[in-house]
Design an enzyme around this catalytic site. Structure first.
Site, mmCIF file in Angstrom:
data_model
loop_
_atom_site.group_PDB
_atom_site.id
_atom_site.type_symbol
_atom_site.label_atom_id
_atom_site.label_comp_id
_atom_site.label_asym_id
_atom_site.label_seq_id
_atom_site.Cartn_x
_atom_site.Cartn_y
_atom_site.Cartn_z
ATOM 1 N N SER A 231 0.824 -1.212 0.000
ATOM 2 C CA SER A 231 0.000 0.000 0.000
ATOM 3 C C SER A 231 0.857 1.262 0.000
ATOM 4 O O SER A 231 0.329 2.366 -0.007
ATOM 5 C CB SER A 231 -0.939 0.010 1.211
ATOM 6 O OG SER A 231 -0.210 -0.110 2.410
ATOM 7 N N HIS B 37 -38.419 25.243 -12.016
ATOM 8 C CA HIS B 37 -38.524 24.404 -13.232
ATOM 9 C C HIS B 37 -37.693 24.980 -14.386
ATOM 10 O O HIS B 37 -38.010 24.740 -15.546
ATOM 11 C CB HIS B 37 -39.981 24.255 -13.684
ATOM 12 C CG HIS B 37 -40.924 23.886 -12.579
ATOM 13 N ND1 HIS B 37 -41.233 22.581 -12.258
ATOM 14 C CD2 HIS B 37 -41.610 24.660 -11.692
ATOM 15 C CE1 HIS B 37 -42.078 22.571 -11.243
ATOM 16 N NE2 HIS B 37 -42.320 23.813 -10.874
ATOM 17 N N SER C 176 -11.501 26.480 -28.508
ATOM 18 C CA SER C 176 -11.710 25.228 -29.210
ATOM 19 C C SER C 176 -10.590 25.089 -30.229
ATOM 20 O O SER C 176 -10.079 26.080 -30.736
ATOM 21 C CB SER C 176 -13.069 25.267 -29.913
ATOM 22 O OG SER C 176 -13.051 24.445 -31.056
ATOM 23 N N LYS D 268 -14.845 30.227 -29.728
ATOM 24 C CA LYS D 268 -15.364 29.573 -28.522
ATOM 25 C C LYS D 268 -14.697 30.048 -27.234
ATOM 26 O O LYS D 268 -13.509 30.327 -27.197
ATOM 27 C CB LYS D 268 -15.191 28.045 -28.627
ATOM 28 C CG LYS D 268 -16.114 27.367 -29.599
ATOM 29 C CD LYS D 268 -17.592 27.576 -29.295
ATOM 30 C CE LYS D 268 -18.067 26.739 -28.120
ATOM 31 N NZ LYS D 268 -18.170 25.309 -28.464
ATOM 32 N N ASN E 192 -15.123 28.284 -23.736
ATOM 33 C CA ASN E 192 -15.811 27.190 -23.046
ATOM 34 C C ASN E 192 -15.575 27.240 -21.535
ATOM 35 O O ASN E 192 -14.470 27.543 -21.094
ATOM 36 C CB ASN E 192 -15.341 25.845 -23.602
ATOM 37 C CG ASN E 192 -15.719 25.669 -25.065
ATOM 38 O OD1 ASN E 192 -16.767 26.148 -25.494
ATOM 39 N ND2 ASN E 192 -14.865 25.017 -25.826
ATOM 40 N N GLU F 117 -17.294 22.922 -15.888
ATOM 41 C CA GLU F 117 -17.714 21.572 -16.296
ATOM 42 C C GLU F 117 -16.949 20.500 -15.523
ATOM 43 O O GLU F 117 -17.495 19.457 -15.171
ATOM 44 C CB GLU F 117 -17.504 21.385 -17.801
ATOM 45 C CG GLU F 117 -18.461 22.232 -18.634
ATOM 46 C CD GLU F 117 -18.062 22.256 -20.099
ATOM 47 O OE1 GLU F 117 -18.435 21.321 -20.820
ATOM 48 O OE2 GLU F 117 -17.357 23.189 -20.513
HETATM 49 N N1 ARG Z 1 -1.154 -1.335 5.181
HETATM 50 C C1 ARG Z 1 -2.158 -1.707 6.111
HETATM 51 C C2 ARG Z 1 -3.418 -0.833 5.900
HETATM 52 O O1 ARG Z 1 -3.306 0.204 5.351
HETATM 53 C C3 ARG Z 1 -1.693 -1.504 7.507
HETATM 54 C C4 ARG Z 1 -2.297 -2.428 8.497
HETATM 55 C C5 ARG Z 1 -1.860 -3.813 8.235
HETATM 56 N N2 ARG Z 1 -2.221 -4.707 9.283
HETATM 57 C C6 ARG Z 1 -2.105 -6.000 9.084
HETATM 58 N N3 ARG Z 1 -2.395 -6.738 10.062
HETATM 59 N N4 ARG Z 1 -1.792 -6.485 7.916
HETATM 60 O O2 ARG Z 1 -4.505 -1.227 6.244
#
Ligand code: ARG
Length: 443
Positions: A7, A140, A261, A267, A269, A274
């Protein structure tokens, strides 16, 4: 396995919270005699060095180290040796990540408050300049009754005010520290959860260790607040897009807020508006996405919860950018006051004023007044001309009681000036609302 497990590309954004949490934890371990004072001091010094490194060189992304927590701890071992191994005493990544993420979301709430306040300031400034500029009010998307542009803009001020209060509630409710919940069951070490909570600016520790590690409702709540704020912004964005369109012609976006454009040289825009409207979809997507991730997860931690950060970070960044763009556009948009006023007096927009006058001056029941006014509108329509041109003779033809009546002011200015009820569009009331807003904003 390494790739799906990691992560770090996402949670590296938690690095400041992670190091702050570890410093608080190491200090507490030392103070409680769970580790020695020397080890505690060495750990804290090492963490501060890492803080400097990350601040100047960025956070490295060693995918094999999985997440920001292992990244920091591994670097700490390189810096201070074996004492680093004592930092994780009486702690788990489960309470660690829950703590880091709460700290991050708390700061995000404060950032959104500042950004929403900047939008409010821009809205109030433009409302102040246009407290008696007349424009059509719509229901409306049909011309309904004349209003002032200041009143219209102040409607968005009120929405932003509620958005701010929602983020404030979120920050208040999440402000409990899960640190010390450990893996899920608490710990046998004599930790001081009050101390770590207060060192990190929490109001106190969470009450239940299982809840502490498995709850993500603060993140869902943040996304709900963000989604609602984005919905408000998307409505304002939609109005900017409509108003900038030639058939409306209510506004001109200055060059810095429009794009050309590649093929049509004329144009201008409203791309930024948006995109604000479009980003709202992604923010709502982040909100529903996290709810679906959390739905049905048994207690306590499951790895699914690692997917909590990406949607929240994305929504936060999108809303932050949308607010900045909207604040800029509101500050610099050019209002075509003449055009707005001209359109305000089309579509028999003061018909309600005529009906109200029949009630007030002639004691006609409102339903009957509605009927008489309807006939007057038909007459004007057939003849081509607005209600302002009605004569007493015209009205007398519809209802003999009105043959010699002194006709009311059916101009758009007369209409707007008469709407003095609390919260109404009369310039007098709008100026009061602006003064109250300035007081709230402290400006
Ligand atoms: N990278 C994990 C998360 O963001 C951290 C916690 C991980 N805990 C574990 N028991 N694997 O959730």
């Amino acid at each position: 396995m390494r790739e799906i497990n990691a992560s770090i590309p996402v949670d590296k954004r938690l690095w400041q919270q992670d190091i702050a949490g570890s410093i608080a934890h190491a200090a507490m371990l030392g103070a409680q005699g769970i580790i020695t004072a020397e080890d505690s001091a060495a750990i804290i010094a090492g963490l501060k060095t890492i803080q400097q490194e990350y601040a100047t060189q960025g956070v490295p992304e060693h995918i094999e180290l999985e997440d920001i927590h292992m990244q920091v701890e591994t670097r700490l071992r390189e810096l201070i040796g074996d004492a680093a191994g004592r930092l994780h005493t009486a702690r788990s990544r489960n309470d660690q990540v829950a703590t880091d993420f709460r700290l991050w979301v708390r700061e995000a709430c404060h950032e959104m408050d500042r950004a929403l306040k900047a939008l409010q300031v821009a809205l109030v400034d433009r409302a102040d300049q246009n407290a008696d500029s007349i424009m059509p009010g719509f229901t409306h998307l049909q011309v309904a009754q004349p209003v002032t542009l200041g009143h219209h803009l102040m409607a968005y001020y009120e929405m932003a005010k509620r958005d701010r209060s929602r983020f404030a509630d979120c920050a208040r409710r999440l402000n409990r520290s899960p640190l010390g919940s450990a893996a899920l069951a608490g710990t046998s070490f004599p930790i001081d959860r009050e101390a770590t909570a207060s060192a990190l600016g929490f109001d106190g520790p969470t009450a239940n260790s299982m809840d502490g590690v498995s709850d993500r409702d603060f993140a869902v709540e943040y996304l709900a607040c963000a989604a609602q704020a984005a919905i408000h912004l998307s409505r304002l964005a939609e109005e900017i897009i409509l108003w900038a369109s030639q058939p409306f012609g209510f506004i001109k976006l200055p060059d810095q807020w429009s794009t050309g454009s590649s093929i049509m040289p004329q144009k201008r825009n409203p791309d930024a508006a948006e995109l604000v409207r479009g980003h709202c979809g992604r923010i709502i997507g982040a909100f529903t996405g996290l709810m679906i991730t959390m739905k049905g997860l048994p207690l306590t931690y499951s790895k699914d919860m690692q997917d909590d950060k990406a949607p929240l970070f994305e929504a936060h960044d999108l809303l932050d950018l949308s607010l900045a763009a909207m604040t800029g556009m509101i500050g610099e948009v050019v209002f075509n006051i003449d055009r707005m006023r001209a359109v305000a007096s089309t579509g028999f927009s003061t018909a309600t004023d005529l009906a109200d006058w029949l009630v007030r001056e002639h004691g006609v029941p409102f339903r009957e007044a509605h009927h008489i006014t309807g006939a007057a509108v038909k007459l004007c329509e057939a003849r081509g001309g607005e209600l302002e041109l009605l004569t007493a003779a015209d009205l007398g033809g519809i209802d003999p009681r009105l043959a010699n009546a002194q006709l009311p002011d059916l101009s758009v200015a007369g209409s707007v000036n008469s709407r003095t009820s609390a919260g109404g569009t009369a310039p007098l009331r709008v100026k009061e609302a602006i003064a109250a807003a300035r007081k709230e904003l402290g400006s």
